[in-house]
Write an enzyme that holds these catalytic residues in place. Structure first.
Site, PDB file in Angstrom:
ATOM      1  N   LYS A 115     -20.307  34.052  48.006  1.00 15.98           N
ATOM      2  CA  LYS A 115     -21.468  34.326  47.141  1.00 15.98           C
ATOM      3  C   LYS A 115     -22.101  33.033  46.647  1.00 15.98           C
ATOM      4  CE  LYS A 115     -20.870  39.044  45.747  1.00 15.98           C
ATOM      5  NZ  LYS A 115     -20.738  40.014  44.682  1.00 15.98           N
ATOM      6  N   LYS A 197     -18.272  41.962  58.392  1.00 17.71           N
ATOM      7  CA  LYS A 197     -18.187  43.218  57.631  1.00 17.71           C
ATOM      8  C   LYS A 197     -19.571  43.863  57.458  1.00 17.71           C
ATOM      9  CE  LYS A 197     -18.223  43.008  52.981  1.00 17.71           C
ATOM     10  NZ  LYS A 197     -17.910  43.000  51.553  1.00 17.71           N
ATOM     11  N   LYS A 200     -23.904  45.576  52.150  1.00 13.55           N
ATOM     12  CA  LYS A 200     -25.152  45.986  51.496  1.00 13.55           C
ATOM     13  C   LYS A 200     -26.197  44.892  51.597  1.00 13.55           C
ATOM     14  CE  LYS A 200     -22.506  47.607  47.718  1.00 13.55           C
ATOM     15  NZ  LYS A 200     -22.135  47.480  46.366  1.00 13.55           N
TER      16      LYS A 200
HETATM   17  P1  TYM Z   1     -18.477  46.698  46.236  1.00  9.25           P
HETATM   18  O1  TYM Z   1     -19.507  47.343  45.376  1.00  9.25           O
HETATM   19  O2  TYM Z   1     -18.884  45.519  47.038  1.00  9.25           O
HETATM   20  O3  TYM Z   1     -17.888  47.759  47.228  1.00  9.25           O
HETATM   21  C1  TYM Z   1     -17.430  49.027  46.777  1.00  9.25           C
HETATM   22  C2  TYM Z   1     -16.238  49.474  47.605  1.00  9.25           C
HETATM   23  O4  TYM Z   1     -16.602  49.564  48.990  1.00  9.25           O
HETATM   24  C3  TYM Z   1     -15.666  48.849  49.781  1.00  9.25           C
HETATM   25  N1  TYM Z   1     -16.371  48.283  50.950  1.00  9.25           N
HETATM   26  C4  TYM Z   1     -15.997  48.493  52.215  1.00  9.25           C
HETATM   27  N2  TYM Z   1     -14.985  49.191  52.767  1.00  9.25           N
HETATM   28  C5  TYM Z   1     -14.893  49.222  54.102  1.00  9.25           C
HETATM   29  N3  TYM Z   1     -15.764  48.574  54.927  1.00  9.25           N
HETATM   30  C6  TYM Z   1     -16.786  47.854  54.444  1.00  9.25           C
HETATM   31  N4  TYM Z   1     -17.636  47.249  55.251  1.00  9.25           N
HETATM   32  C7  TYM Z   1     -16.944  47.788  53.018  1.00  9.25           C
HETATM   33  N5  TYM Z   1     -17.843  47.187  52.190  1.00  9.25           N
HETATM   34  C8  TYM Z   1     -17.466  47.496  50.930  1.00  9.25           C
HETATM   35  C9  TYM Z   1     -15.129  47.760  48.848  1.00  9.25           C
HETATM   36  O5  TYM Z   1     -13.879  47.292  49.272  1.00  9.25           O
HETATM   37  C10 TYM Z   1     -15.057  48.496  47.533  1.00  9.25           C
HETATM   38  O6  TYM Z   1     -13.858  49.231  47.436  1.00  9.25           O
HETATM   39  N6  TYM Z   1     -15.833  44.019  43.002  1.00  9.25           N
HETATM   40  C11 TYM Z   1     -16.003  45.348  43.537  1.00  9.25           C
HETATM   41  C12 TYM Z   1     -16.277  46.388  42.493  1.00  9.25           C
HETATM   42  C13 TYM Z   1     -15.286  46.451  41.405  1.00  9.25           C
HETATM   43  C14 TYM Z   1     -13.998  47.059  41.470  1.00  9.25           C
HETATM   44  C15 TYM Z   1     -13.429  46.881  40.193  1.00  9.25           C
HETATM   45  C16 TYM Z   1     -13.304  47.694  42.482  1.00  9.25           C
HETATM   46  C17 TYM Z   1     -15.430  45.951  40.150  1.00  9.25           C
HETATM   47  N7  TYM Z   1     -14.320  46.216  39.421  1.00  9.25           N
HETATM   48  C18 TYM Z   1     -12.119  47.329  39.906  1.00  9.25           C
HETATM   49  C19 TYM Z   1     -12.027  48.168  42.200  1.00  9.25           C
HETATM   50  C20 TYM Z   1     -11.466  47.978  40.940  1.00  9.25           C
HETATM   51  C21 TYM Z   1     -17.166  45.323  44.493  1.00  9.25           C
HETATM   52  O7  TYM Z   1     -18.059  44.512  44.399  1.00  9.25           O
HETATM   53  O8  TYM Z   1     -17.197  46.347  45.372  1.00  9.25           O
END
Ligand code: TYM
Length: 334
Positions: A115, A197, A200
């Protein structure tokens, strides 16, 4: 434990447009696990502002994401679905945990490095301490399990380290959480560059299937998916494009990679792509339909937001008060 049930916490950011990766890697598993655990599912808007956001847009995306949680099948009477910014305990615990986290640990986080490279003009302190806020999210509810995709594993590890360090000093304050990663779908790759990966923030719209894409778009994107010239269907790292398609198929149908390979081994790439697209459409269509319906029901969603924020706040305060006492903050006088 809450009412004899183990606790689950997870969250998603309302930045960008949600992808099939978010659904198969996280949301789908949340729904599967929701009966077994006492669940907290947050729209993590505090995390979102580590990257500059348009305020009106963030508000709208956050509401859509919260609505989507319900549309995906999470019953808001049983699952606590809320905005992180409505529960001040997240920020308060995060500050305390900052004082139990080392710069060196945070420096190793690959997501920070990625990032920081992407937003070189805004490498703010929040971006650096992002994993500490994530640890606070999880530990605030004494979560036993955290369903996430593979990309979040490093953040789960640091959460465990911080919790163990804190417990080492003050006794058993925090439950040590375990990650839950699904058998398939834990790392969905880009349809255009299958070594990367699905994300978004990818600028190429053909690289990702978005949760709100309609049927024609989904079929077109899979038809254009990058594969290889080996002309055989196998589940192997040498064929990342095909492996990704099989993974998506398995995550949508519940089949194992071996079963999927058997089904397609005598067929061409074109047929595989069509079958995967159809499997994805049949998973996403009901969610999209329900989302459209729920979006029109403002009163219902407002009620979900209000009631669940109160519930989350109640449990958050319980942990926070305990932590404040442990570290030596003076008691409140009532
Ligand atoms: P975020 O918003 O980027 O993604 C949300 C969830 O989607 C999963 N994910 C994927 N899984 C499989 N393949 C992919 N290409 C893929 N892209 C995203 C992520 O692993 C995630 O589970 N930091 C976290 C949000 C967060 C969080 C937390 C998660 C904040 N606090 C506490 C768990 C517990 C995030 O940015 O996820």
């Amino acid at each position: 434990m809450i009412d004899g049930k183990k606790v689950l916490f997870s969250g998603m950011q309302a930045t960008g447009t949600l992808t099939l990766g978010n659904y198969l890697g996280a949301l789908q598993n949340w729904v599967k696990l929701s009966d077994e655990y006492e669940c907290f599912y947050s729209v993590v808007d505090l995390h979102s502002i580590t990257v500059r956001q348009n305020p009106a847009e963030l508000r709208k995306r956050a509401r859509n994401l919260l609505t989507l949680y319900v549309a995906a099948g999470l019953d808001p009477k049983k699952n606590c679905i809320y905005y992180q910014s409505h529960v001040s305990g997240h920020a308060e615990l995060s500050w305390i945990l900052n004082c139990f986290t080392y710069m060196g640990e945070l420096n190793r986080m690959t997501q920070f490095k990625d990032k920081a490279a992407k937003h070189a003009d805004n490498i703010n302190a929040g971006l650096f301490t992002y994993p500490v806020l994530m640890a606070a999210d999880i530990l605030l509810y004494q979560a036993d399990v955290v369903p996430v995709g593979i990309d979040q594993m490093q953040h789960l590890e640091i959460t465990r380290d911080i919790a163990q360090r804190f417990n080492g000093v003050y006794g058993d304050v925090f439950t040590i959480p375990e990650a839950y990663v699904g058998k398939s779908g834990a790392k969905i790759m880009s349809l255009q560059e299958p070594s990367k990966k699905m994300s978004k923030s990818d600028e190429n719209p053909n690289a990702s299937v978005y949760l709100m894409d309609d049927e024609d778009v989904i079929i077109r994107k899979f038809k254009r998916a990058v594969t290889d010239s080996l002309a055989r269907i196998a589940y192997t790292d040498e064929q990342p494009g095909i492996k990704n398609l099989l993974d998506i198929y398995c995550a949508c149908t519940g089949k194992t990679p071996a079963e999927a390979v058997k089904e397609f081994e005598d067929r061409g790439y074109g047929e595989l792509k069509t079958a995967v697209a159809e499997a994805v459409v049949s998973v996403l269509k009901p969610v999209q339909k329900r989302f459209e319906e729920l979006s029109k029901d403002k009163t219902y969603i407002d009620e979900v937001i209000k009631e669940n924020a109160e519930k989350a706040d109640y449990y958050a305060k319980k942990t926070l008060r305990k932590v404040q006492k442990k570290v030596g903050f003076p008691e409140r006088i009532r």
